[in-house]
Design a protein around this motif. Structure first.
Motif, PDB file in Angstrom:
ATOM      1  N   VAL A  39      53.974  35.373  47.850  1.00 25.35           N
ATOM      2  CA  VAL A  39      53.933  36.138  49.095  1.00 25.35           C
ATOM      3  C   VAL A  39      54.415  37.551  48.784  1.00 25.35           C
ATOM      4  N   SER A  40      53.869  38.510  49.493  1.00 22.62           N
ATOM      5  CA  SER A  40      54.315  39.887  49.327  1.00 22.62           C
ATOM      6  C   SER A  40      55.664  40.065  50.014  1.00 22.62           C
ATOM      7  N   LYS A  41      56.275  41.221  49.804  1.00 25.49           N
ATOM      8  CA  LYS A  41      57.589  41.455  50.412  1.00 25.49           C
ATOM      9  C   LYS A  41      57.525  41.480  51.936  1.00 25.49           C
ATOM     10  N   ASP A  42      56.302  41.736  52.489  1.00 21.43           N
ATOM     11  CA  ASP A  42      56.160  41.693  53.945  1.00 21.43           C
ATOM     12  C   ASP A  42      55.545  40.388  54.430  1.00 21.43           C
ATOM     13  N   GLY A  43      55.496  39.367  53.534  1.00 23.17           N
ATOM     14  CA  GLY A  43      55.129  38.019  53.959  1.00 23.17           C
ATOM     15  C   GLY A  43      53.673  37.642  53.875  1.00 23.17           C
ATOM     16  N   LYS A  44      52.812  38.486  53.249  1.00 23.46           N
ATOM     17  CA  LYS A  44      51.391  38.136  53.136  1.00 23.46           C
ATOM     18  C   LYS A  44      51.185  37.195  51.953  1.00 23.46           C
ATOM     19  N   PRO A  45      50.505  36.047  52.171  1.00 20.61           N
ATOM     20  CA  PRO A  45      50.295  35.093  51.080  1.00 20.61           C
ATOM     21  C   PRO A  45      49.171  35.537  50.151  1.00 20.61           C
ATOM     22  N   ASN A  46      49.242  35.065  48.924  1.00 20.24           N
ATOM     23  CA  ASN A  46      48.219  35.366  47.920  1.00 20.24           C
ATOM     24  C   ASN A  46      48.078  34.160  47.009  1.00 20.24           C
ATOM     25  N   ALA A  47      46.883  33.983  46.463  1.00 17.42           N
ATOM     26  CA  ALA A  47      46.652  32.899  45.510  1.00 17.42           C
ATOM     27  C   ALA A  47      45.675  33.360  44.443  1.00 17.42           C
ATOM     28  N   GLY A  48      45.920  32.976  43.204  1.00 13.53           N
ATOM     29  CA  GLY A  48      45.025  33.320  42.109  1.00 13.53           C
ATOM     30  C   GLY A  48      45.215  32.361  40.948  1.00 13.53           C
ATOM     31  N   PRO A  49      44.122  32.006  40.242  1.00 17.89           N
ATOM     32  CA  PRO A  49      44.214  31.099  39.099  1.00 17.89           C
ATOM     33  C   PRO A  49      44.402  31.854  37.779  1.00 17.89           C
ATOM     34  N   PHE A  50      45.157  31.241  36.873  1.00 12.73           N
ATOM     35  CA  PHE A  50      45.404  31.815  35.553  1.00 12.73           C
ATOM     36  C   PHE A  50      45.306  30.706  34.512  1.00 12.73           C
ATOM     37  N   SER A  51      44.507  30.940  33.463  1.00 19.13           N
ATOM     38  CA  SER A  51      44.400  29.931  32.407  1.00 19.13           C
ATOM     39  C   SER A  51      45.196  30.309  31.171  1.00 19.13           C
ATOM     40  N   PHE A  52      45.791  31.502  31.148  1.00 20.20           N
ATOM     41  CA  PHE A  52      46.765  31.812  30.108  1.00 20.20           C
ATOM     42  C   PHE A  52      48.112  31.321  30.643  1.00 20.20           C
ATOM     43  N   PHE A  53      48.323  30.017  30.513  1.00 19.58           N
ATOM     44  CA  PHE A  53      49.452  29.364  31.190  1.00 19.58           C
ATOM     45  C   PHE A  53      49.881  28.122  30.425  1.00 19.58           C
ATOM     46  N   ASN A  54      51.199  27.873  30.403  1.00 23.46           N
ATOM     47  CA  ASN A  54      51.694  26.606  29.880  1.00 23.46           C
ATOM     48  C   ASN A  54      53.191  26.473  30.161  1.00 23.46           C
ATOM     49  N   VAL A  55      53.712  25.263  29.892  1.00 21.87           N
ATOM     50  CA  VAL A  55      55.155  25.031  29.965  1.00 21.87           C
ATOM     51  C   VAL A  55      55.707  25.272  28.568  1.00 21.87           C
ATOM     52  N   LEU A  56      56.864  25.958  28.478  1.00 21.21           N
ATOM     53  CA  LEU A  56      57.417  26.338  27.179  1.00 21.21           C
ATOM     54  C   LEU A  56      58.641  25.537  26.776  1.00 21.21           C
ATOM     55  N   THR A  57      59.459  25.159  27.739  1.00 24.17           N
ATOM     56  CA  THR A  57      60.671  24.416  27.429  1.00 24.17           C
ATOM     57  C   THR A  57      61.125  23.668  28.673  1.00 24.17           C
ATOM     58  N   HIS A  58      61.917  22.603  28.458  1.00 20.80           N
ATOM     59  CA  HIS A  58      62.388  21.815  29.594  1.00 20.80           C
ATOM     60  C   HIS A  58      63.855  22.071  29.910  1.00 20.80           C
TER      61      HIS A  58
END
Length: 223
Positions: A39-58
């Motif tokens: 969400v933006s600082k004034d509360g507007k929602p946003n969504a976008g997909p990213f495939s440069f993504f992963n979990v790195l550590t637990h």
């Protein structure tokens, strides 16, 4: 005797940015897809997909998202919102969610609510302000840990996972086993191609004692 096939070498110093991109997305496969809400600082929602993504550590629980901003140094909505609020939610994309995820990939302006355009139903986040997509099999609510500027228009956002929502039919809360088939996650390949994760197999890593025993049995059989 092992039959080693020939390989073609690419010197990245001699390739253009686009050529490096094509090689990377064609070889590092499949890549999990993070459908990120903010969400933006004034509360507007946003969504976008990213495939440069992963979990790195637990420990701590850290995920990483590679974000490419605009060439004129302007932040994309996701990167700007995370910088302003320090929060985001990563949704794992399953096969049923692919078409709506692709709508969120359209380069709308910041005035457009991608979630509404895609017809995605959300509820408020529990530990962060970013909305949670109900159709996603899992959602990781994150607080920004570190932002790494790796180029003029590229950054890697590390997020600490504060909590995770997993669809109840895909997880056993008693032993924390997550049913991979019910998750039905998809991954990104090269170009416009995606892969499903329904073709699965198990391999158990041997202990060094089990490996030694296997080698002894193998040597005895060939003696």
């Amino acid at each position: 005797m092992t039959n080693h096939k020939q390989h073609t070498h690419f010197d990245f110093a001699k390739l253009t940015e686009r050529e490096r991109y094509k090689i990377l997305i064609g070889t590092v496969i499949p890549r999990p897809i993070a459908l990120v809400t903010t969400v933006s600082k004034d509360g507007k929602p946003n969504a976008g997909p990213f495939s440069f993504f992963n979990v790195l550590t637990h420990d701590p629980a850290i995920v990483a998202i590679g974000v490419e901003n605009y060439s004129d140094m302007r932040f994309k909505d996701t990167a700007r919102n995370i910088r302003e609020t320090g929060e985001f939610t990563v949704h794992i994309c399953d096969d049923a969610l692919v078409d709506q995820m692709e709508v969120c990939a359209i380069k709308f302006g910041p005035e457009v609510d991608e979630l509404s355009e895609a017809g995605l139903v959300t509820v408020p986040g529990q530990m962060v302000r970013s909305p949670r997509i109900l159709a996603a099999p899992a959602a990781l609510e994150c607080r920004r840990h570190t932002t790494l500027q790796v180029g003029p228009a590229r950054e890697i956002i590390l997020g600490e996972v504060l909590g995770v929502h997993v669809r109840s039919d895909a997880v056993d809360p008693a032993n924390l086993h997550i049913d991979q088939q019910r998750m039905d996650a998809v991954g990104r390949m090269g170009g416009h191609t995606y892969a499903r994760t329904r073709d699965q197999f198990d391999i158990k890593t041997l202990t060094k004692e089990e490996w030694a025993l296997r080698q002894q049995l193998s040597n005895a059989a060939t003696a």
